[in-house]
Design a protein around this motif. Structure first.
Motif, PDB file in Angstrom:
ATOM      1  N   THR A 407      14.884  17.756  11.127  1.00 46.56           N
ATOM      2  CA  THR A 407      14.255  16.949  12.125  1.00 46.56           C
ATOM      3  C   THR A 407      15.230  16.711  13.224  1.00 46.56           C
ATOM      4  O   THR A 407      16.406  16.806  13.020  1.00 46.56           O
ATOM      5  N   LEU A 409      15.952  13.928  14.402  1.00 43.61           N
ATOM      6  CA  LEU A 409      16.516  12.678  14.181  1.00 43.61           C
ATOM      7  C   LEU A 409      17.883  12.856  13.226  1.00 43.61           C
ATOM      8  O   LEU A 409      18.972  12.130  13.386  1.00 43.61           O
ATOM      9  N   PHE A 445      18.110   3.966   9.921  1.00 38.28           N
ATOM     10  CA  PHE A 445      17.076   4.604  10.941  1.00 38.28           C
ATOM     11  C   PHE A 445      15.657   3.705  10.781  1.00 38.28           C
ATOM     12  O   PHE A 445      15.368   3.463   9.477  1.00 38.28           O
ATOM     13  N   ALA A 446      15.295   3.243  11.861  1.00 42.95           N
ATOM     14  CA  ALA A 446      14.164   2.689  11.860  1.00 42.95           C
ATOM     15  C   ALA A 446      12.675   3.317  11.376  1.00 42.95           C
ATOM     16  O   ALA A 446      12.543   4.400  11.635  1.00 42.95           O
ATOM     17  N   LEU A 453       8.331  -2.810  10.024  1.00 45.82           N
ATOM     18  CA  LEU A 453       9.610  -2.089  10.378  1.00 45.82           C
ATOM     19  C   LEU A 453      10.674  -2.332   9.035  1.00 45.82           C
ATOM     20  O   LEU A 453      10.761  -3.281   8.856  1.00 45.82           O
ATOM     21  N   MET A 473      16.421  11.734   4.487  1.00 47.65           N
ATOM     22  CA  MET A 473      15.532  10.971   5.514  1.00 47.65           C
ATOM     23  C   MET A 473      14.225  10.965   4.794  1.00 47.65           C
ATOM     24  O   MET A 473      13.420   9.960   5.104  1.00 47.65           O
ATOM     25  N   ALA A 477      12.158   7.556   4.002  1.00 48.10           N
ATOM     26  CA  ALA A 477      10.993   7.181   4.786  1.00 48.10           C
ATOM     27  C   ALA A 477       9.831   7.015   4.048  1.00 48.10           C
ATOM     28  O   ALA A 477       9.149   6.092   4.137  1.00 48.10           O
ATOM     29  N   ARG A 481       7.694   3.644   3.304  1.00 47.96           N
ATOM     30  CA  ARG A 481       6.260   3.805   3.529  1.00 47.96           C
ATOM     31  C   ARG A 481       5.592   3.305   2.154  1.00 47.96           C
ATOM     32  O   ARG A 481       4.220   2.383   2.123  1.00 47.96           O
ATOM     33  N   SER A 498      16.735   4.180  16.243  1.00 46.72           N
ATOM     34  CA  SER A 498      15.435   3.849  16.107  1.00 46.72           C
ATOM     35  C   SER A 498      14.537   4.984  17.010  1.00 46.72           C
ATOM     36  O   SER A 498      14.518   4.969  18.113  1.00 46.72           O
ATOM     37  N   SER A 499      13.909   5.743  16.256  1.00 47.36           N
ATOM     38  CA  SER A 499      13.266   6.825  17.219  1.00 47.36           C
ATOM     39  C   SER A 499      11.657   6.868  17.063  1.00 47.36           C
ATOM     40  O   SER A 499      11.016   6.781  16.264  1.00 47.36           O
ATOM     41  N   GLY A 501      10.291   9.082  19.022  1.00 52.79           N
ATOM     42  CA  GLY A 501      10.108  10.443  19.443  1.00 52.79           C
ATOM     43  C   GLY A 501       8.898  11.372  18.952  1.00 52.79           C
ATOM     44  O   GLY A 501       8.279  11.989  19.689  1.00 52.79           O
ATOM     45  N   GLY A 502       8.445  10.900  17.845  1.00 47.93           N
ATOM     46  CA  GLY A 502       7.199  11.435  17.274  1.00 47.93           C
ATOM     47  C   GLY A 502       5.922  10.913  17.592  1.00 47.93           C
ATOM     48  O   GLY A 502       4.836  11.336  17.519  1.00 47.93           O
ATOM     49  N   VAL A 522      15.523   6.245  20.722  1.00 42.97           N
ATOM     50  CA  VAL A 522      15.006   7.493  21.340  1.00 42.97           C
ATOM     51  C   VAL A 522      13.529   7.679  21.413  1.00 42.97           C
ATOM     52  O   VAL A 522      12.976   7.268  20.577  1.00 42.97           O
ATOM     53  N   LYS A 524      10.299  10.119  23.332  1.00 38.97           N
ATOM     54  CA  LYS A 524       9.857  11.721  23.278  1.00 38.97           C
ATOM     55  C   LYS A 524      10.313  12.600  24.217  1.00 38.97           C
ATOM     56  O   LYS A 524      10.408  12.136  25.241  1.00 38.97           O
ATOM     57  N   SER A 525      10.893  13.786  23.850  1.00 38.91           N
ATOM     58  CA  SER A 525      11.697  14.655  24.632  1.00 38.91           C
ATOM     59  C   SER A 525      10.279  15.212  25.609  1.00 38.91           C
ATOM     60  O   SER A 525       9.303  15.611  25.098  1.00 38.91           O
ATOM     61  N   LEU A 542      15.596  14.760  26.485  1.00 35.63           N
ATOM     62  CA  LEU A 542      15.435  13.561  25.533  1.00 35.63           C
ATOM     63  C   LEU A 542      15.720  12.078  25.977  1.00 35.63           C
ATOM     64  O   LEU A 542      17.282  12.083  26.605  1.00 35.63           O
TER      65      LEU A 542
HETATM   66  N1  CAO Z   1      10.693  14.409  21.032  1.00 34.93           N
HETATM   67  C1  CAO Z   1       9.624  14.951  20.866  1.00 34.93           C
HETATM   68  N2  CAO Z   1       9.165  15.162  19.528  1.00 34.93           N
HETATM   69  C2  CAO Z   1       9.717  14.689  18.615  1.00 34.93           C
HETATM   70  C3  CAO Z   1      10.657  13.839  18.763  1.00 34.93           C
HETATM   71  C4  CAO Z   1      11.535  13.585  19.881  1.00 34.93           C
HETATM   72  N3  CAO Z   1      12.574  12.762  20.095  1.00 34.93           N
HETATM   73  N4  CAO Z   1      11.238  13.314  17.592  1.00 34.93           N
HETATM   74  C5  CAO Z   1      10.216  13.678  16.653  1.00 34.93           C
HETATM   75  N5  CAO Z   1       9.363  14.542  17.242  1.00 34.93           N
HETATM   76  C6  CAO Z   1       8.243  15.343  16.805  1.00 34.93           C
HETATM   77  C7  CAO Z   1       8.881  16.165  15.339  1.00 34.93           C
HETATM   78  O1  CAO Z   1       9.492  17.188  15.641  1.00 34.93           O
HETATM   79  C8  CAO Z   1       7.549  16.198  14.705  1.00 34.93           C
HETATM   80  O2  CAO Z   1       6.816  17.003  15.225  1.00 34.93           O
HETATM   81  P1  CAO Z   1       6.182  18.516  14.331  1.00 34.93           P
HETATM   82  O3  CAO Z   1       5.159  17.571  13.205  1.00 34.93           O
HETATM   83  O4  CAO Z   1       5.324  19.062  15.296  1.00 34.93           O
HETATM   84  O5  CAO Z   1       7.198  18.863  13.564  1.00 34.93           O
HETATM   85  C9  CAO Z   1       6.664  14.622  14.891  1.00 34.93           C
HETATM   86  O6  CAO Z   1       7.327  14.218  16.250  1.00 34.93           O
HETATM   87  C10 CAO Z   1       6.841  13.788  14.000  1.00 34.93           C
HETATM   88  O7  CAO Z   1       8.092  13.412  13.727  1.00 34.93           O
HETATM   89  P2  CAO Z   1       8.476  12.278  12.688  1.00 34.93           P
HETATM   90  O8  CAO Z   1       8.334  10.901  13.430  1.00 34.93           O
HETATM   91  O9  CAO Z   1       7.564  12.619  11.335  1.00 34.93           O
HETATM   92  O10 CAO Z   1       9.760  12.550  12.045  1.00 34.93           O
HETATM   93  P3  CAO Z   1      11.331  11.842  12.698  1.00 34.93           P
HETATM   94  O11 CAO Z   1      12.121  12.547  11.838  1.00 34.93           O
HETATM   95  O12 CAO Z   1      11.254  12.047  14.110  1.00 34.93           O
HETATM   96  O13 CAO Z   1      11.055  10.261  12.331  1.00 34.93           O
HETATM   97  C11 CAO Z   1      10.728   8.418  11.188  1.00 34.93           C
HETATM   98  C12 CAO Z   1      10.897   9.874  11.183  1.00 34.93           C
HETATM   99  C13 CAO Z   1      10.700   7.830   9.721  1.00 34.93           C
HETATM  100  C14 CAO Z   1      11.914   7.789  12.015  1.00 34.93           C
HETATM  101  C15 CAO Z   1       9.396   8.006  11.869  1.00 34.93           C
HETATM  102  O14 CAO Z   1       8.367   8.629  11.083  1.00 34.93           O
HETATM  103  C16 CAO Z   1       9.324   6.514  12.190  1.00 34.93           C
HETATM  104  O15 CAO Z   1       8.795   5.789  11.397  1.00 34.93           O
HETATM  105  N6  CAO Z   1       9.481   6.145  13.505  1.00 34.93           N
HETATM  106  C17 CAO Z   1       9.150   4.841  14.125  1.00 34.93           C
HETATM  107  C18 CAO Z   1      10.403   4.240  14.288  1.00 34.93           C
HETATM  108  C19 CAO Z   1      10.050   2.754  14.814  1.00 34.93           C
HETATM  109  O16 CAO Z   1       9.070   2.338  14.357  1.00 34.93           O
HETATM  110  N7  CAO Z   1      10.942   2.483  15.785  1.00 34.93           N
HETATM  111  C20 CAO Z   1      10.629   1.152  16.419  1.00 34.93           C
HETATM  112  C21 CAO Z   1      11.705   0.229  15.891  1.00 34.93           C
HETATM  113  S1  CAO Z   1      11.697  -1.025  17.182  1.00 34.93           S
HETATM  114  O17 CAO Z   1      10.398  -1.907  16.923  1.00 34.93           O
END
Ligand code: CAO
Length: 577
Positions: A407, A409, A445-446, A453, A473, A477, A481, A498-499, A501-502, A522, A524-525, A542
């Protein structure tokens, strides 16, 4: 009879945590992994699960006790060896050998035996005349079956929307059966408990409670709370976290707005950890307005009060006494802040009230503290991850069979480790006037979970490769959950990412996870036209949002950190330089 001592397991960095909730009682049947007690440190609260299934024979902890890894929580009769729980609970207790050979359970037995020896048959204890209060909720239970009870000893605390009050025992004896539990609603005359009466004697004419609810002329007719009400504020401040049984709480209910000239009204409504926190800061709890459910004082109330005092927006009573000419601070809102808006939403449309999850409540209190106490600044930046994303995609294709998905991340974690190494103040924590520089690299990582959270931690990320980090990770994760993360898996982080991005979004301002001093957000890119000096090129950009503690980090250092991070993400070979 297989009697087993259930002990506090490895709870990570948490040492000497206070017991704030008892989730089972003697006679209960528990399953393996069922939560037995809740403990709370200054950082988090957590439930301690049972290692074994069986029937609870004896609780070895009470509310307010301090426990650590290895402390015995309770003794249970392991499943399969248990007789009918009800019968077991009413039998006189025998000394209980423990699996590790200790016999501390025998300590409570002489008391039980001595009192039952003069038992004069079962005696019922009912809710006395509590004035106008109807359907009051039991919010605390101070006693458990087997306890020797004195006349006037507090058995439970009940709470209405106006006041909380302790209900005393009308008789002495050994508690045979408790007929109520926390959350039950009770009324005058309801059966509370059955005692094996020892020279049973009715209590004298009950007297008004000392609680705020007793202000009305139809004062509830309950026994006076303990003498703590008359203690000086200093004595109250020195009072340790209340134990479960017999600790007089004096009063509770809704706290009045802060008025430093008002007379003390008794012990306030707050959890042991909040009392401890207030003692450490020297905050007079009895002067605070509680913003928690039913007026309970929360950690954030203590912080807000401290902040208001420091800012000169309010005074403690002691300060007011020293400077009588100073303004009273009684704005009607307390704490120097305007009151939280109270709105009857039903005026505008249908609504549903739902309690927040425990995780949300805990993280909310922590987030508020961190937001209030840290002078935080956020820098936003973009970095070019075109090549890195291409590498990530091709790596995943090549390793499709491994089942491990690399990933973005995971790369971010590695890049942050490199930046933390280059700018060590980002890998520090404040300790008074000093900084603790960590020589390890644990990255939190969040994780978004159905309950709220959570922040699992990848330990020693500097020593792990991208595959291992991605795999860990994924596992952490999933555990988050499923609500299965252990405290150890959530502790020790140096820095958090805290990503979102997904999910999406452009930038945000993450709140630092104290005692860390920075956090990276972080988003979404997106493909963007980037000018290369000659032409616009499509590049995958990004968005990064770095929040940092200005007490520790300067703006220039933060900008350098972000730039360096962007350079590494742009070309990971820079890590080798
Ligand atoms: N830009 C574009 N796409 C991204 C990305 C980014 N920065 N980061 C991840 N993606 C994509 C991944 O490649 C994946 O795509 P595919 O399924 O096509 O491969 C998709 O988004 C889903 O990624 P993911 O979220 O399952 O995986 P991750 O490793 O990026 O994240 C985790 C894991 C546990 C951090 C995430 O599931 C999560 O819970 N995020 C929320 C965190 C949060 O709530 N933060 C806020 C805190 S402040 O209130």
């Amino acid at each position: 009879m297989a009697l087993v001592e259930v002990k506090v397991p490895d709870i990570g960095d948490f040492d000497e945590v206070a017991v704030i909730e008892l989730l089972v009682k003697p006679g209960d049947t528990v399953t393996a992994e069922q939560s037995l007690i809740t403990v709370e440190s200054d950082k988090a609260s957590m439930e301690i699960p049972s290692s074994t299934a069986g029937v609870v024979r004896e609780l070895r902890v009470t509310l307010g006790d301090k426990v650590k890894e290895g402390s015995v929580v309770l003794v249970l009769e392991a499943a399969g060896a248990a007789e009918a729980p009800a019968a077991a609970a009413s039998e006189p207790k025998q000394p209980l050998p423990s699996v590790d050979g200790s016999k501390s359970a025998t300590e409570s037995i002489p008391v039980v035996a001595a009192v039952t020896a003069v038992a004069a048959g079962p005696v019922e204890v009912h809710v006395p005349d509590i004035g106008d209060f109807k359907d009051v909720t039991v919010i605390e239970v101070f006693v458990k079956p087997g306890d020797a009870i004195k006349v006037e000893q507090s058995l439970i605390t009940v709470e209405s929307d106006k006041a909380s009050m302790e209900i005393p025992s009308s008789h002495a004896g050994v508690l045979k059966e408790l007929k109520v539990k926390v959350g039950d609603k009770v009324n005058i005359g309801d059966l509370l408990a059955i005692l094996d009466g020892a020279a049973s004697q009715p209590s004298p004419q009950p007297s008004p409670a000392s609680g705020r609810g007793s202000e009305s002329t139809s004062a509830p007719m309950i026994a006076p709370a303990s003498g703590r009400v008359n203690e000086s504020p200093a004595a109250r401040a020195a009072t340790p976290a209340p134990a479960a049984a017999g600790a007089g709480r004096g009063e509770g209910g809704l706290a009045a707005p802060h008025n430093p000239t008002a007379a003390p009204v008794g012990l306030p409504h707050a959890s042991p950890s909040v009392r401890k926190f207030a003692r450490e800061l020297g905050v007079p709890l009895e002067e605070l307005k509680g913003s928690g459910p039913k007026g309970r004082i929360t950690e954030s109330d203590v912080q807000a009060f401290t902040k208001a005092v420091m800012a000169g927006a309010t005074q403690t009573r002691a300060q007011a006494a020293k400077a009588p000419a100073a303004p009273s601070g009684d704005s009607g809102a307390g704490l120097g802040l305007i009151p939280w808006p109270k709105v009857d939403f039903t005026k505008f449309g249908p609504v549903e009230r739902k309690e927040m999850s425990r995780i949300k409540k805990i993280s909310g209190a922590n987030l508020l503290r961190n937001a209030i106490m840290i002078p935080a600044v956020t820098n936003h930046d973009d970095c070019d991850i075109t090549d890195l994303e291409a590498f990530r995609v091709s790596t995943n294709k090549e390793n499709e069979k491994s089942g491990i998905k690399v990933t973005m991340l995971a790369f971010l974690i590695k890049a942050c480790v490199a930046a933390l190494k280059k700018y060590p103040e980002f890998n520090s924590s404040l300790d008074g006037d000093a900084l603790i520089y960590k020589q390890y690299f644990h990255i939190g990582f969040a994780a978004d979970t159905p309950n709220g959270l959570m922040v699992p931690v990848i330990k020693d990320a500097d020593k792990k490769g991208i595959f291992q980090i991605s795999q860990e990770m994924g596992e952490l994760a999933k555990k988050a959950r499923d609500g299965k993360l252990s405290p150890a898996e959530m502790s020790g982080a140096c820095f958090t990412i805290s990503s979102l991005g997904g999910i999406g979004g452009r930038y945000f301002t993450p709140i630092i996870n104290a005692p860390e001093v920075a956090i990276l957000g972080v988003c979404k890119s997106t493909m963007e036209p980037i000018w290369d000096g000659k032409a616009f090129q499509p590049r995958l950009m990004l968005p990064l949002s770095l929040t940092w503690d200005h007490r520790v980090i300067d703006g220039a250092a933060a900008a350098r950190f972000n730039v360096y991070l962007g350079q590494i993400l742009g070309d990971f070979r820079r890590v080798l330089l």
